[in-house]
Design a protein around this motif. Structure first.
Motif, short mmCIF file in Angstrom:
data_model
loop_
_atom_site.label_atom_id
_atom_site.label_comp_id
_atom_site.label_asym_id
_atom_site.label_seq_id
_atom_site.Cartn_x
_atom_site.Cartn_y
_atom_site.Cartn_z
N TYR A 228 4.70 -7.67 16.10
CA TYR A 228 3.82 -6.44 16.42
C TYR A 228 3.28 -6.38 15.95
O TYR A 228 2.60 -5.55 16.80
CB TYR A 228 5.78 -5.57 15.42
CG TYR A 228 5.16 -4.14 15.12
CD1 TYR A 228 5.32 -3.58 16.20
CD2 TYR A 228 5.09 -3.67 14.25
CE1 TYR A 228 5.36 -2.09 16.64
CE2 TYR A 228 4.28 -2.59 13.93
CZ TYR A 228 4.83 -1.23 14.96
OH TYR A 228 4.33 0.13 15.43
N LYS B 167 0.50 -4.82 18.58
CA LYS B 167 -0.14 -3.07 18.18
C LYS B 167 -1.65 -3.47 18.38
O LYS B 167 -2.38 -2.81 18.63
CB LYS B 167 0.52 -2.83 17.05
CG LYS B 167 -0.27 -1.69 16.98
CD LYS B 167 0.65 -0.72 15.37
CE LYS B 167 0.21 0.46 15.18
NZ LYS B 167 0.97 1.44 15.90
N GLU C 217 0.94 4.27 21.94
CA GLU C 217 1.04 3.39 21.30
C GLU C 217 2.07 3.44 20.49
O GLU C 217 1.69 2.65 19.20
CB GLU C 217 -0.06 3.25 20.36
CG GLU C 217 -1.65 2.79 21.38
CD GLU C 217 -3.18 3.02 20.81
OE1 GLU C 217 -3.59 3.49 19.67
OE2 GLU C 217 -3.73 2.74 21.42
N GLY D 286 5.44 2.17 19.62
CA GLY D 286 5.68 1.81 19.84
C GLY D 286 6.23 1.35 18.38
O GLY D 286 5.78 0.89 17.63
N GLN E 5 7.58 -1.93 22.29
CA GLN E 5 6.13 -1.88 22.63
C GLN E 5 5.91 -2.85 24.70
O GLN E 5 5.19 -2.52 24.87
CB GLN E 5 5.11 -3.12 21.89
CG GLN E 5 4.98 -2.54 20.61
CD GLN E 5 4.11 -3.62 19.69
OE1 GLN E 5 5.05 -4.68 19.74
NE2 GLN E 5 3.79 -3.27 18.90
#
Ligand code: BJ8
Length: 421
Positions: free
Chosen positions: A192, A196, A315, A317, A323
């Protein structure tokens, strides 16, 4: 370095003999260029130098380099897995004889060029790639990737041809599979956090390109179309953070130009949008003809242009799956002519003509590109309904048709000037 990459040094020398003179002729004669273009000129002067060295250093540290020929390849995922994604250009007629041994003669020059680059061992970017990610956009590319796979690893992503709910689900699963593929290929987990950061970085690159595009809406345009195209081409392979920083500096300079009313062209110059197939380095032919005929290109409705940066990935998520949803959604928003129906593209052209105060649109397609050549009919119909002048061009990477193109483009400009008067 080049020898260790397995390049054919003689053929590579031929390529290097083509790019610098072409660049000098097309770019260095322009008047009143922004000072911050110096960085982008430097990148081109080092096109087969510093960036290749950076890729080699990355590989020496165990990193992977992944090549792509289409803006559908989610570069964020490659980056999140610790890889470097490079857009392979295929904008020159090189290795044609080798390419024609495995491909039909009458095929899109972009496809012939990438096969020629690979079979001729002329491109250090291609030779640096550990894998190419292909897609099923157009038939020619789809089948050519099967052949390319005889020479190097190719991962295929199935891009749908329509945008119904079931197509969205298919594409979402392709994006999810690509995460797993990159994890296995690089040996790094996509988390994640890493995704990101990668989404933020690439969004940063797209946003600064959108800022540049926005500045070009001003009259006079603060930067030429040729310089803008060069930046959009370099965006495909330069280091993401460095590119974003340098383009932001350029935009600062352009903002100052806008504030003082400084521009790059004569007052009253015609404002043109180019639309169609991608223009990869060193394919600057049509913008050069347009701008050396007194007009200015104010936007590129191309994959080396707006299609690459007009949308960003959400952005917000909260986990990896969200995502992936956001990535899939953003990429399926691209309105390539490979989709049917594709009314969003024609509607967008009408909107762009208004936003950029364009006097006309030049639809430029590579020869034998069925999706764009056929879609030009829809483009023509819609633009006619909105009274937006259009010139349709079909060309390739050769210079033989330059004179004929110039004659047609100048005649189009005469018509536009008469309409404007
Ligand atoms: S998203 S335009 S980069 S597919 S010019 S090879 S379509 S025959 S390049 Fe493209 Fe992705 Fe679409 Fe953009 Fe085929 Fe046409 Fe050749 Fe093309």
């Amino acid at each position: 370095m080049w020898e260790s990459l397995g390049l054919d040094l003689e053929a590579h020398d031929q390529l290097l003999q083509v790019i610098p003179p072409a660049f000098g002729e097309v770019y260095m004669q322009q008047k009143n260029r922004p000072a911050e273009m110096e960085y982008f000129d430097f990148v081109i002067s080092e096109i087969h130098g510093l960036r290749i060295q950076e890729l080699q250093e990355h590989k020496a540290r165990g990193g992977k380099v992944v090549g792509a020929f289409c803006i559908f390849v989610p570069e964020e995922i490659v980056r999140a897995a610790g890889g470097i994604c490079v857009g392979l250009c295929s904008g020159a007629e090189i290795g044609t004889a080798q390419a024609e041994k495995v491909l039909p003669r009458n095929i899109c020059p972009l496809i012939k060029s990438f096969m020629g680059f690979k079979l001729g061992h002329v491109c250090p970017y291609f030779e640096s790639c550990d894998m190419v990610v292909g897609e099923t956009t157009c038939d020619g590319k789809k089948k050519a990737f099967e052949i390319l796979n005889d020479y190097m690893p190719v991962h295929m992503m199935e891009t749908p041809q329509m945008k119904r709910e079931k197509d969205k689900a298919l594409w979402r699963s392709e994006v999810r599979d690509f995460v797993t593929e990159m994890e296995q290929f690089t040996g790094n987990n996509v988390t994640y956090g890493s995704l990101k950061r990668a989404i933020q970085d690439v969004n940063g690159k797209r946003k600064v390109l959108a800022r540049l595009a926005e500045l070009r809406k001003n009259i006079p345009a603060p930067i030429s179309g040729k310089d803008s195209l060069l930046i959009e081409q370099i965006a495909m392979y330069d280091d993401v953070d460095r590119f974003t920083g340098q383009t932001a500096k350029l935009c600062d300079e352009l903002e100052e130009r806008v504030r003082t009313g400084a521009g790059v062209h004569e007052p009253g110059a015609l404002r043109i949008i180019v639309s169609g197939t991608p223009m990869a380095v060193p394919n600057w032919k049509v913008p050069h003809i347009i701008e050396s005929s007194g007009a200015v290109v104010v936007a590129e409705e191309l994959c080396t242009g707006l299609r690459y940066f007009e949308n960003t990935v959400a952005e917000d998520g909260h986990d990896l799956e969200q995502q992936v949803d956001a990535l899939a959604k953003r990429y399926l928003d691209i309105d390539c002519a490979c989709f049917t129906p594709n009314a969003k593209r024609t509607d967008k052209l009408v909107q762009l003509a208004e936003e950029y105060k364009a006097d006309g649109i030049i639809h430029c397609s590579l020869a034998f590109c069925d999706p764009y050549l056929v879609e030009a009919n829809r483009v023509e119909k819609v633009l006619k309904e909105h009274n937006i002048p259009l010139l349709r061009i079909e060309t390739d990477y050769g210079q033989e048709d330059s004179g004929q193109l110039k004659t047609r483009i100048e005649a189009f400009f005469e018509m536009l000037a008469a309409k404007k008067a």
